[in-house]
Design an enzyme around this catalytic site. Structure first.
Site, mmCIF file in Angstrom:
data_model
loop_
_atom_site.group_PDB
_atom_site.id
_atom_site.type_symbol
_atom_site.label_atom_id
_atom_site.label_comp_id
_atom_site.label_asym_id
_atom_site.label_seq_id
_atom_site.Cartn_x
_atom_site.Cartn_y
_atom_site.Cartn_z
ATOM 1 N N ASN A 9 0.876 -1.169 0.000
ATOM 2 C CA ASN A 9 0.000 0.000 0.000
ATOM 3 C C ASN A 9 0.914 1.219 0.000
ATOM 4 O O ASN A 9 1.480 1.560 1.028
ATOM 5 C CB ASN A 9 -0.885 -0.044 1.259
ATOM 6 C CG ASN A 9 -1.673 1.240 1.449
ATOM 7 O OD1 ASN A 9 -1.785 2.059 0.547
ATOM 8 N ND2 ASN A 9 -2.224 1.419 2.646
ATOM 9 N N LYS A 11 0.216 4.297 -0.319
ATOM 10 C CA LYS A 11 -0.369 5.525 0.244
ATOM 11 C C LYS A 11 -0.092 6.700 -0.702
ATOM 12 O O LYS A 11 -0.055 6.509 -1.911
ATOM 13 C CB LYS A 11 0.140 5.751 1.663
ATOM 14 C CG LYS A 11 -0.018 4.479 2.521
ATOM 15 C CD LYS A 11 0.164 4.697 3.967
ATOM 16 C CE LYS A 11 -0.041 3.376 4.698
ATOM 17 N NZ LYS A 11 -0.017 3.513 6.141
ATOM 18 N N HIS A 96 -9.435 1.557 4.690
ATOM 19 C CA HIS A 96 -8.178 1.785 5.418
ATOM 20 C C HIS A 96 -8.428 2.780 6.550
ATOM 21 O O HIS A 96 -9.208 3.732 6.390
ATOM 22 C CB HIS A 96 -7.095 2.310 4.464
ATOM 23 C CG HIS A 96 -5.745 2.278 5.105
ATOM 24 N ND1 HIS A 96 -5.323 3.244 5.978
ATOM 25 C CD2 HIS A 96 -4.744 1.359 5.040
ATOM 26 C CE1 HIS A 96 -4.108 2.930 6.417
ATOM 27 N NE2 HIS A 96 -3.739 1.786 5.861
ATOM 28 N N GLU A 98 -6.793 5.184 7.601
ATOM 29 C CA GLU A 98 -6.530 6.589 7.259
ATOM 30 C C GLU A 98 -7.725 7.201 6.526
ATOM 31 O O GLU A 98 -8.045 8.374 6.715
ATOM 32 C CB GLU A 98 -5.235 6.677 6.425
ATOM 33 C CG GLU A 98 -4.015 6.411 7.312
ATOM 34 C CD GLU A 98 -2.824 5.797 6.593
ATOM 35 O OE1 GLU A 98 -2.771 5.834 5.357
ATOM 36 O OE2 GLU A 98 -1.942 5.261 7.300
ATOM 37 N N GLU A 168 -5.616 -4.509 10.567
ATOM 38 C CA GLU A 168 -4.551 -3.525 10.779
ATOM 39 C C GLU A 168 -4.828 -2.752 12.064
ATOM 40 O O GLU A 168 -5.636 -1.803 12.057
ATOM 41 C CB GLU A 168 -4.495 -2.543 9.606
ATOM 42 C CG GLU A 168 -4.203 -3.187 8.281
ATOM 43 C CD GLU A 168 -3.565 -2.201 7.305
ATOM 44 O OE1 GLU A 168 -2.481 -2.513 6.817
ATOM 45 O OE2 GLU A 168 -4.130 -1.119 7.083
ATOM 46 N N GLY A 174 2.509 2.441 10.725
ATOM 47 C CA GLY A 174 3.502 3.501 10.565
ATOM 48 C C GLY A 174 4.187 3.917 11.862
ATOM 49 O O GLY A 174 4.871 4.930 11.906
ATOM 50 N N SER A 214 3.349 -1.930 10.474
ATOM 51 C CA SER A 214 4.788 -2.040 10.728
ATOM 52 C C SER A 214 5.331 -3.441 10.469
ATOM 53 O O SER A 214 6.217 -3.920 11.183
ATOM 54 C CB SER A 214 5.125 -1.565 12.143
ATOM 55 O OG SER A 214 4.769 -0.205 12.302
#
Ligand code: PGA
Length: 252
Positions: A9, A11, A96, A98, A168, A174, A214
């Protein structure tokens, strides 16, 4: 059949030229040393049409990171599932954290997106996972259950069977903080049990559940060794071909 998959991904990283280069590098590494798992690369919309001709998608599948919750029309700046499909891309990340957090994508909006993706023959990679406060309050199971019920459990068994799930934990994305293999296995097994309750054992057994947060070459092997962890959704470490291939090789 349950598939082993490593998906990247990107991003909002890499301009068009850099993205083309990265796909070429990943392809060269996979040509030199064949992956033992499915490989998917999810890129910003603008890269899709340029990178799909560069790969054999039976080996390296290409996906988007999002699609619109509307079919077409006056939605300035949006990109529809049918437009994504017209680039040749086969996958689409949806839900996701985000997108949920920064763009206010609700369970209801995601339900629409999933339906439009499926209607356009895109395979959704659907993300679920709890935030840190929810993990500290031991609410992770309730959270993923509500996310599945809110956006996916309206699907027929046949359609649900097309979905790839990605667990996730938001606190691991991250941050360098990875879920332990035991934490990942516990919740992946729980997610699979929810799928079994809703759709039966066969659909649950066949469901691919990726871990994301991560994940890197140094920890992928122990995560993927768990029976209910079927691979990874990789952010940061998918931006360097060697690191991404290192994670793919965790399946060897
Ligand atoms: P990360 O991101 O690997 O950089 O933690 C994973 C993701 O958000 O999909």
């Amino acid at each position: 059949m349950r598939k082993k998959i490593v998906a990247g991904n990107w991003k909002m990283n890499k301009n068009l030229q850099e993205g083309i280069e990265l796909v070429k590098e990943i392809k060269a590494l996979c040509d030199a040393d064949k992956p033992n798992c499915g490989v998917i690369v999810c890129t910003p919309f603008i890269h899709l049409a340029s990178v799909t001709p560069l790969v054999n998608q039976d080996i390296i599948g290409i996906g988007a990171e999002n699609c619109a919750d509307k079919e077409s029309g006056a939605y300035t700046g949006e990109v529809s599932a049918s437009m994504v499909a017209s680039t040749g891309a086969r996958y689409c990340i949806l839900g996701h954290s985000e997108r949920r957090a920064y763009y206010h994508e609700t369970a209801e909006i995601l339900k629409e997106k999933v339906q439009l993706a499926l209607a356009n023959n895109l395979i959704p990679i659907f993300c679920i996972g709890e935030v840190k406060e929810e993990r500290l309050a031991n609410q992770q199971n309730q959270v993923v259950k509500a996310q599945l019920e809110g956006s996916l459990f309206n699907l027929s068994a046949e359609d649900f069977g097309k979905i790839i799930l990605a667990y996730e934990p938001v606190w691991a994305i991250g941050t360098g903080l990875t879920a332990t293999p035991e934490q990942a296995e516990d919740i992946h097994a729980f997610i699979r049990s929810l799928v079994a309750d809703k759709y039966g054992k066969q659909v649950a057994d066949d469901c691919t559940i990726l871990y994301g947060g991560s994940c890197k070459p140094s920890n992928a092997k122990e995560l993927f060794a768990k029976p209910d962890v079927d691979g990874g959704l990789i952010g940061g470490a998918s931006l360097k071909a060697a690191d991404f291939k290192g994670i793919i090789d965790a399946w060897k």
